[in-house]
Scaffold this motif. Structure first.
Motif, PDB file in Angstrom:
ATOM      1  N   LEU A 168     -13.296   3.946   8.010  1.00 48.39           N
ATOM      2  CA  LEU A 168     -11.973   3.345   8.182  1.00 48.39           C
ATOM      3  C   LEU A 168     -12.087   1.973   8.834  1.00 48.39           C
ATOM      4  O   LEU A 168     -11.529   0.976   8.351  1.00 48.39           O
ATOM      5  N   LEU A 195     -16.523   9.238   9.138  1.00 49.45           N
ATOM      6  CA  LEU A 195     -15.211   9.031   8.517  1.00 49.45           C
ATOM      7  C   LEU A 195     -14.436   7.929   9.237  1.00 49.45           C
ATOM      8  O   LEU A 195     -13.829   7.067   8.595  1.00 49.45           O
ATOM      9  N   ARG A 205      -2.553  16.983   5.462  1.00 48.43           N
ATOM     10  CA  ARG A 205      -2.771  15.545   5.567  1.00 48.43           C
ATOM     11  C   ARG A 205      -1.515  14.836   6.065  1.00 48.43           C
ATOM     12  O   ARG A 205      -1.599  13.848   6.793  1.00 48.43           O
ATOM     13  N   GLN A 263      -4.548  11.604  -2.651  1.00 48.70           N
ATOM     14  CA  GLN A 263      -4.351  10.807  -1.431  1.00 48.70           C
ATOM     15  C   GLN A 263      -4.073   9.341  -1.764  1.00 48.70           C
ATOM     16  O   GLN A 263      -3.917   8.521  -0.841  1.00 48.70           O
ATOM     17  N   SER A 264      -4.065   8.993  -3.033  1.00 48.46           N
ATOM     18  CA  SER A 264      -3.887   7.589  -3.442  1.00 48.46           C
ATOM     19  C   SER A 264      -2.560   7.045  -2.907  1.00 48.46           C
ATOM     20  O   SER A 264      -1.512   7.631  -3.124  1.00 48.46           O
ATOM     21  N   SER A 265      -2.614   5.922  -2.214  1.00 50.89           N
ATOM     22  CA  SER A 265      -1.408   5.417  -1.551  1.00 50.89           C
ATOM     23  C   SER A 265      -1.587   3.964  -1.129  1.00 50.89           C
ATOM     24  O   SER A 265      -2.687   3.422  -1.189  1.00 50.89           O
ATOM     25  N   GLY A 266      -0.499   3.361  -0.657  1.00 49.17           N
ATOM     26  CA  GLY A 266      -0.523   1.988  -0.134  1.00 49.17           C
ATOM     27  C   GLY A 266       0.463   1.083  -0.856  1.00 49.17           C
ATOM     28  O   GLY A 266       0.330   0.821  -2.044  1.00 49.17           O
ATOM     29  N   THR A 280       3.066   4.184   4.136  1.00 44.09           N
ATOM     30  CA  THR A 280       2.061   3.593   3.254  1.00 44.09           C
ATOM     31  C   THR A 280       0.883   4.540   3.031  1.00 44.09           C
ATOM     32  O   THR A 280      -0.032   4.210   2.277  1.00 44.09           O
ATOM     33  N   GLN A 281       0.929   5.717   3.653  1.00 50.07           N
ATOM     34  CA  GLN A 281      -0.026   6.790   3.354  1.00 50.07           C
ATOM     35  C   GLN A 281       0.624   7.921   2.554  1.00 50.07           C
ATOM     36  O   GLN A 281      -0.040   8.920   2.246  1.00 50.07           O
ATOM     37  N   SER A 282       1.904   7.785   2.249  1.00 50.64           N
ATOM     38  CA  SER A 282       2.638   8.842   1.554  1.00 50.64           C
ATOM     39  C   SER A 282       1.973   9.132   0.205  1.00 50.64           C
ATOM     40  O   SER A 282       1.770   8.230  -0.597  1.00 50.64           O
ATOM     41  N   SER A 283       1.670  10.396  -0.038  1.00 54.75           N
ATOM     42  CA  SER A 283       0.910  10.735  -1.252  1.00 54.75           C
ATOM     43  C   SER A 283       0.965  12.224  -1.538  1.00 54.75           C
ATOM     44  O   SER A 283       1.448  13.007  -0.719  1.00 54.75           O
ATOM     45  N   GLY A 284       0.435  12.619  -2.693  1.00 51.42           N
ATOM     46  CA  GLY A 284       0.348  14.031  -3.088  1.00 51.42           C
ATOM     47  C   GLY A 284       1.045  14.315  -4.404  1.00 51.42           C
ATOM     48  O   GLY A 284       2.255  14.172  -4.527  1.00 51.42           O
ATOM     49  N   ILE A 316     -11.372  -1.753   7.194  1.00 49.32           N
ATOM     50  CA  ILE A 316     -10.394  -2.698   7.741  1.00 49.32           C
ATOM     51  C   ILE A 316     -11.061  -4.053   7.972  1.00 49.32           C
ATOM     52  O   ILE A 316     -10.553  -5.101   7.554  1.00 49.32           O
ATOM     53  N   ARG A 343      -8.611   3.126   4.693  1.00 45.36           N
ATOM     54  CA  ARG A 343      -8.256   4.518   4.417  1.00 45.36           C
ATOM     55  C   ARG A 343      -8.803   4.964   3.073  1.00 45.36           C
ATOM     56  O   ARG A 343      -9.186   6.131   2.915  1.00 45.36           O
ATOM     57  N   LEU A 392     -13.862  11.789   2.542  1.00 40.40           N
ATOM     58  CA  LEU A 392     -13.377  13.136   2.834  1.00 40.40           C
ATOM     59  C   LEU A 392     -13.284  13.954   1.548  1.00 40.40           C
ATOM     60  O   LEU A 392     -13.664  15.132   1.515  1.00 40.40           O
ATOM     61  N   ASN A 440     -10.749   8.246   3.026  1.00 36.89           N
ATOM     62  CA  ASN A 440     -10.188   9.356   2.255  1.00 36.89           C
ATOM     63  C   ASN A 440     -11.085   9.735   1.077  1.00 36.89           C
ATOM     64  O   ASN A 440     -11.178  10.917   0.718  1.00 36.89           O
ATOM     65  N   PHE A 491      -0.481  -1.567  16.332  1.00 32.54           N
ATOM     66  CA  PHE A 491      -0.906  -1.833  14.949  1.00 32.54           C
ATOM     67  C   PHE A 491       0.361  -2.001  14.096  1.00 32.54           C
ATOM     68  O   PHE A 491       1.217  -1.131  14.069  1.00 32.54           O
ATOM     69  N   THR A 492       0.453  -3.111  13.381  1.00 26.83           N
ATOM     70  CA  THR A 492       1.723  -3.459  12.732  1.00 26.83           C
ATOM     71  C   THR A 492       1.804  -2.974  11.292  1.00 26.83           C
ATOM     72  O   THR A 492       0.794  -2.829  10.610  1.00 26.83           O
ATOM     73  N   SER A 493       3.048  -2.768  10.863  1.00 31.44           N
ATOM     74  CA  SER A 493       3.337  -2.525   9.445  1.00 31.44           C
ATOM     75  C   SER A 493       4.590  -3.307   9.104  1.00 31.44           C
ATOM     76  O   SER A 493       5.153  -3.986   9.963  1.00 31.44           O
ATOM     77  N   PHE A 507      -5.685  -1.925   6.369  1.00 32.01           N
ATOM     78  CA  PHE A 507      -5.726  -0.475   6.583  1.00 32.01           C
ATOM     79  C   PHE A 507      -5.929   0.253   5.246  1.00 32.01           C
ATOM     80  O   PHE A 507      -6.604   1.281   5.186  1.00 32.01           O
ATOM     81  N   HIS A 508      -5.365  -0.299   4.179  1.00 33.98           N
ATOM     82  CA  HIS A 508      -5.447   0.380   2.874  1.00 33.98           C
ATOM     83  C   HIS A 508      -6.885   0.562   2.374  1.00 33.98           C
ATOM     84  O   HIS A 508      -7.278   1.689   2.057  1.00 33.98           O
ATOM     85  N   CYS A 527      -1.371  -3.350   8.030  1.00 31.38           N
ATOM     86  CA  CYS A 527      -1.574  -2.251   7.082  1.00 31.38           C
ATOM     87  C   CYS A 527      -2.262  -2.699   5.794  1.00 31.38           C
ATOM     88  O   CYS A 527      -2.801  -1.863   5.077  1.00 31.38           O
ATOM     89  N   PHE A 551     -17.785  15.857  11.413  1.00 29.98           N
ATOM     90  CA  PHE A 551     -17.208  14.572  11.794  1.00 29.98           C
ATOM     91  C   PHE A 551     -16.176  14.701  12.907  1.00 29.98           C
ATOM     92  O   PHE A 551     -15.615  13.705  13.366  1.00 29.98           O
TER      93      PHE A 551
END
Lengths: 444, 444
Positions: B79, B75, A205, B186-189, A185-189, B83, B205, B212, B209, A221-223, B201-202, B198, A57
């Motif tokens: 995305l 991938l 990541r 990777q769970s987030s948002g 908003t992608q924060s994870s782990g 969206i 992604r 992936l 994700n 792109f807004t947040s 975007f969730h 965004c 990819f």
């Protein structure tokens, strides 16, 4: 309270020449340490598998993989370099938060420099700012955030990567606010992933997602404008307590990277005092495994919580076993990457000694402290109190120690001459006209 | 308690012919609805900007963007399609969890079918399984998880995408366990992102994700075996309460997709009863804005919490304003995507009526219920009780309603003939020998 905007404005506006020399020096040390780790880790099976998975990819050959010959699009290269830099669990540690700060930021910047030309000085400055962002955000939510089960290197790292990349892209204040929002908003782990390949996937990541955030924000792109402080933003959703002053107070005056530390041993940092103490006694008394009846460790509570695996089956699990680590410290007199190979973890001699290690948690023991007590077959008892482990802020790795570590990691991959040239480029980053020299020099 | 493994085993082993016809029928309706939304949303500025941002890094032209001519690597296509499918906030809703279930799963599968040939029947089955996984995980943690501030479509959706993609890839049980683990970590948002780009975007992604995760697991990239149930796994880290039985009980017997619903209005679903009631009164009494003194809405508490924006400035914010929505319901007699354009949100006539809308929350009102009371200038008072909004499980959208919605979304993008062919392909998915026909038919 405009926490996100205040932080964004600082990252956008901070002058390149505003960072004291002593701070820049520590940033260089951080970079040297991380590049060595990434080159050393680049042939790990985690990297091979991830590369095989993303290759179908991947886009054009924009950015190199440190320690390898492959080139990928920048976003995938950042993922792979982020994995490689952390896979040995040998990278740097911001002790206040247990963040491994260099990885998410450096993995984003090293590749970005190949795509958008930048001087070494500018790259180092962006690196310092990115680390500042992730560690300040970490400071604001640690330990509540970590205690829930978040792997803070991933969760805070993504902000650092976005900030650093956004700085090099020249984002304006509003774009930087959005970049932090898209990053957050992608924060994870999850810490649940410790001991599996996903642990190093997290900083990978974080680097990749932070870069994506910066590129999206660059386009408009807004947040949310308040990802950090909003009631449904990062600090409230992902922590049970928070201190926003830790993010905004003294910006540009104090620098978190000045507090960075580097591991002499290739495992979870809370084990280091135990290894240090065991190696000291081994070397002083010429200890052999057959001399030893029992090893008693009195350790900080976090040690058993994080590294209490009694019977690790593979190398990655060994990095989270204080028992395995104490055993190899005695048997090998070191705890480098080799001591956490699958073969060593399964070595009957190591297992036999590991099973004679007893660790007891005591709230009176600090995280970088340990008491080692070794009962010998002949009835003698040896004791050692490690007040601060080697590699801690109080007993930091020397530049020579970092050089030796770099050589040990990079030479087997690049050969001595190329490793030496790369090491030299890293130390001299502030003089590089083109920071892409580092990525080029790290290619196999 | 082997929650993750039990779920993984079910996804791997469930026979294709084990799903009752009535469930498959609802899955087809879900797909028709989502494809229409994705085609309709494909020209939105959010998609344009995201496409511009990722294009420099995208790989070969493996998968199409619904409603557009561009092709990207799988991938990135996932995305963008994710969206597009959510950007109008017009897609499906699993009311028990407020998950929009189709997006993360369908955006992953539609593109995957272009890369790895699969029949329509197999794709539909994987879609059903993916939705089952995300909704069951949602059931296990809702509402505690949502209340914290998590956007559950993203956080649960990534599991669904991984499971569905993993099923089509033919992962074995251990690989599927890893895929769920890599997905979960990777769970987030954040819900804080509602009203910004965004939000869509969730699910994008989540699709990307999850894909992936499945591709990594296929290669043998490891994660924890217990991402759902471990003390530092998803359900403990990301929720304050949890019910694992909701994940494992009755697997293969009940199907969450049978509970899916579709929006007649292009905005937050909790506003739908208010719009429904306003349109009913408007049509019955031939109401004009000038007739109206005041509109009083008695609504469920969630309405003000989610959609209480009194003075939306842009279309995206209008979707989260019960005030704007009631005003356009009276003025336009509908609340399609057009009513949430920037121009309509800024229309002085809309603003004037919007400012005469009063909404009061009452715990006695259910989420799909509303009481509308309109005070007229001539002193009359009109009242309407909406027990269940149109589009709810009790008053579901008919197939004809879905067709009309599809046409309204897809015809402006693809033209009437191509839109009709695509709609027909979606309804007949179970007879398609090659499921890639859907992606091909959706290309502009």
């Amino acid at each position: 309270m405009d926490v996100t905007r205040t932080l964004a404005r600082y990252v956008v506006e901070a002058p390149v020449d505003s960072v004291p020399e002593i701070v820049r020096r520590e940033a260089v040390r951080s970079l040297v340490n991380w590049v060595g780790c990434a080159v050393g880790g680049s042939r790990h099976r985690s990297v091979d598998l991830a590369l095989a998975a993303v290759s179908p990819f991947a886009g054009s050959a924009q950015a190199g993989l440190l320690g390898r010959s492959e080139r990928l699009d920048l976003l995938n290269a950042a993922l792979l370099n982020g994995i490689a830099g952390h896979v040995f669990d040998f990278d740097d540690t911001h002790l206040k938060t247990i963040i491994h700060p260099a990885g998410p930021v450096a993995a984003a910047l090293i590749g970005l420099a190949e795509l958008r030309p930048v001087s070494g000085r500018e790259l180092l400055h962006a690196f310092i700012l990115g680390v500042e962002v992730e560690c300040r955000i970490g400071n604001a939510v640690y330990p509540a955030h970590y205690d829930i089960g978040w792997h803070i290197t991933g969760t805070a790292g993504v902000f650092g990567a976005a900030a650093a990349a956004g700085r090099l892209l020249g984002l304006d204040e509003q774009q930087m606010v959005w970049a932090l929002g898209i990053a957050g908003t992608q924060s994870s782990g999850f810490r649940e992933m410790f001991g599996t390949m996903c642990k190093s996937f997290h900083p990978g990541r974080a680097a990749q997602n932070g870069l994506l955030a910066a590129f999206l924000a660059e386009r408009g792109f807004t947040s949310s404008d308040r990802v950090l402080e909003a009631p449904r933003g990062f600090a409230h959703v992902m922590a049970t307590a928070r201190d926003f002053g830790a993010i905004t107070d003294g910006l540009g005056e104090s620098f978190e990277i000045a507090l960075n530390t580097y591991k002499p041993f290739a495992c979870g940092i809370v084990i280091h005092p135990s290894i240090d103490g065991c190696i000291q006694l081994r070397n002083e008394f010429g200890l052999k495994a057959s001399d030893i009846e029992r090893i008693e460790l009195t350790v900080a509570p976090l040690v058993l919580e994080l590294t209490g695996k009694k019977t690790p089956q593979v190398g990655l699990e060994g990095k989270f076993s204080v028992y395995h680590s104490a055993a190899v410290a005695i048997l090998h007199g070191r705890a480098g990457e080799e001591e956490y190979g699958d073969a060593v973890v399964r070595d009957p001699a190591v297992i036999a000694l590991r099973d004679r290690v007893v660790a007891t948690a005591s709230p009176a023991i600090a995280d970088d402290e340990c008491r080692v007590r070794i009962l010998l077959q002949d009835g003698r008892v040896l004791e050692r109190h490690v007040a601060h482990a080697i590699g801690s802020l109080e007993r930091p790795m020397s530049d020579a120690g970092l050089d030796a570590k770099f050589a040990g990691l990079a030479e087997p991959v690049l050969g001595p001459a190329a490793a030496e040239r790369l090491r030299s480029s890293c130390w001299q980053i502030e003089t590089l006209g083109d920071a892409a020299a580092i990525a080029r020099g790290a290619a196999a």
